[in-house]
Design a protein around this motif. Sequence first.
Motif, PDB file in Angstrom:
ATOM      1  N   HIS A  69      -6.661 -13.601  28.021  1.00  0.00           N
ATOM      2  CA  HIS A  69      -6.309 -13.494  29.474  1.00  0.00           C
ATOM      3  C   HIS A  69      -5.998 -12.067  29.520  1.00  0.00           C
ATOM      4  O   HIS A  69      -6.176 -11.441  30.619  1.00  0.00           O
ATOM      5  CB  HIS A  69      -5.153 -14.456  29.853  1.00  0.00           C
ATOM      6  CG  HIS A  69      -4.033 -14.171  29.273  1.00  0.00           C
ATOM      7  ND1 HIS A  69      -3.751 -14.918  28.025  1.00  0.00           N
ATOM      8  CD2 HIS A  69      -2.795 -13.824  29.540  1.00  0.00           C
ATOM      9  CE1 HIS A  69      -2.375 -14.624  27.486  1.00  0.00           C
ATOM     10  NE2 HIS A  69      -1.988 -13.660  28.483  1.00  0.00           N
ATOM     11  N   SER A  91      -9.158 -10.415  31.094  1.00  0.00           N
ATOM     12  CA  SER A  91      -8.871 -10.302  32.536  1.00  0.00           C
ATOM     13  C   SER A  91      -8.131  -9.485  33.219  1.00  0.00           C
ATOM     14  O   SER A  91      -8.614  -8.997  34.198  1.00  0.00           O
ATOM     15  CB  SER A  91      -8.896 -11.741  32.952  1.00  0.00           C
ATOM     16  OG  SER A  91     -10.135 -12.492  32.588  1.00  0.00           O
ATOM     17  N   LYS A 130      -9.487  -5.885  33.037  1.00  0.00           N
ATOM     18  CA  LYS A 130     -10.703  -5.786  33.763  1.00  0.00           C
ATOM     19  C   LYS A 130     -10.239  -5.656  35.398  1.00  0.00           C
ATOM     20  O   LYS A 130     -10.989  -4.862  36.155  1.00  0.00           O
ATOM     21  CB  LYS A 130     -11.627  -6.824  33.536  1.00  0.00           C
ATOM     22  CG  LYS A 130     -13.011  -6.657  34.398  1.00  0.00           C
ATOM     23  CD  LYS A 130     -13.939  -7.661  34.096  1.00  0.00           C
ATOM     24  CE  LYS A 130     -15.172  -7.736  34.840  1.00  0.00           C
ATOM     25  NZ  LYS A 130     -16.161  -8.923  34.527  1.00  0.00           N
ATOM     26  N   GLU A 131      -9.685  -6.522  35.694  1.00  0.00           N
ATOM     27  CA  GLU A 131      -9.429  -6.549  37.069  1.00  0.00           C
ATOM     28  C   GLU A 131      -8.166  -5.928  37.664  1.00  0.00           C
ATOM     29  O   GLU A 131      -8.189  -5.555  38.973  1.00  0.00           O
ATOM     30  CB  GLU A 131      -9.012  -8.306  37.523  1.00  0.00           C
ATOM     31  CG  GLU A 131     -10.223  -9.106  37.147  1.00  0.00           C
ATOM     32  CD  GLU A 131     -11.093  -9.173  38.133  1.00  0.00           C
ATOM     33  OE1 GLU A 131     -11.165  -8.705  39.215  1.00  0.00           O
ATOM     34  OE2 GLU A 131     -12.482  -9.465  37.621  1.00  0.00           O
TER      35      GLU A 131
END
Length: 297
Positions: free
Chosen positions: A133, A136, A139-140
Amino acid sequence: MKRNCWIVYNGNLKTEKFLDYAQWLAEAARKAGITAELIANNEILTFFQNGSCFLAGNKQNSPLPDFVLFTDKDILLARQIERMGIRVFNSSSAIEICDNKILMYERLALEGIPFPKTAVSPKIFGNVTDDIHLESFTKEIGFPMVLKEAYGSFGQQVYLVSTKEELQEKIQELGSKEYIVQEFIKASSGRDIRVNIVGCRPVASMLRRSLTDFRANVSAGGTMEPYAPTKEESELAAAAARAAGTDFAGVDLLFTEDGSPTVCEVNSNAHIRSIYSCTGINVADHILSYIKEKMYG
């Protein structure tokens, strides 16, 4: 007609900081013509027996109050008092939402309240054995990012994370604790606004600054000065307090790059001595005036 209330505080936090808030509310109640009894949460307990719920303990013979001011986070006790038909300020639901940052940001999102981009940790049991996780999150959200444990107060359990290695280390350290990661608002680093809302109306506000920490909390070494919020800031703080279901709250706002406000947090049990020292405004008087109108008209 006699008017009375309980002020519930945590019996295991008998420090000046925590007793101070309860005592200020008791004094404000007295000035409003309401008799206040301070009761520790370990003096009156919730019991279950034969399919029923009831309160018992050292204070079980105290006269039942018209209402309860709940300065603690003992949500189950607050909920049991409500089941007895007694109004609790803030409600158990509001306390629960504000106590858990995941629930708080979820509620703000559902009500369309702006706040920094946020990601919720997956449920972890025991040690972290798979940190996929993190990809993510990276990236976000991107670095630097702010990591906040779901439960924490006074700016504690909040960390600024600058690299993936730091993030991995902190997540391993937290283990199964719930947390969120959040976009870092650089324009507001070491600077925020605290707006005290009572009955959807701003009653006091201060600007907090820190030259040494990205957190501006006074308890973390920040300074403070009186502040007159703009209409946009006042309306956002009131909307956030309303979205969290609070009757009164301390709402923290951040400054974005274009100068517009965004919500940092909603605090259902915001301590009020600092804002009094800064502004000369006793928020407790506003709280009791609001409750008196609600309860007695």
